[in-house]
Design a protein around this motif. Structure first.
Motif: not given
Length: 108
Positions: A86-96
């Motif tokens: 979940m943390l990695c997914t949130a980071i990916i969405i943030y940088f996207w």
């Protein structure tokens, strides 16, 4: 995918220097999930700030909906790899979102 288990083992090893209690070991292993989910909420605050600049109450509603979701609270209460995912997914969405807003990509 076993990164959170490796971090849990490190926390358990640190705890083993102070006690050999099994409950303390389990709680120290769970601490990785708690830290990952706390960091996920922190990243969601950044996502909310990027997406909902004009309406601040919508930003906080988004953060509350993510952080108070029963499944999200449940995965932060035991040892698993889902909290790290979940943390990695949130980071990916943030940088996207950051990449879309700035218009810069990796190959620019």
């Amino acid at each position: 995918p076993i990164t959170s288990y490796i971090l849990s083992a490190v926390f358990m090893k640190i705890t083993s220097f102070f006690t050999s209690d099994g409950v303390a070991m389990l709680r120290s292993a769970r601490l990785v999930s708690v830290i990952c989910n706390t960091a996920t909420v922190w990243v969601c605050i950044g996502i909310g700030q990027k997406l909902f600049k004009c309406k601040p109450y919508v930003k906080w509603l988004f953060i509350l909906l993510v952080s108070m979701l029963p499944q999200f609270v449940f995965i932060s209460s035991y040892v698993n790899i889902d909290s790290f995912a979940m943390l990695c997914t949130a980071i990916i969405i943030y940088f996207w979102i950051e990449g879309i807003k700035t218009g810069k990509g990796i190959f620019d």
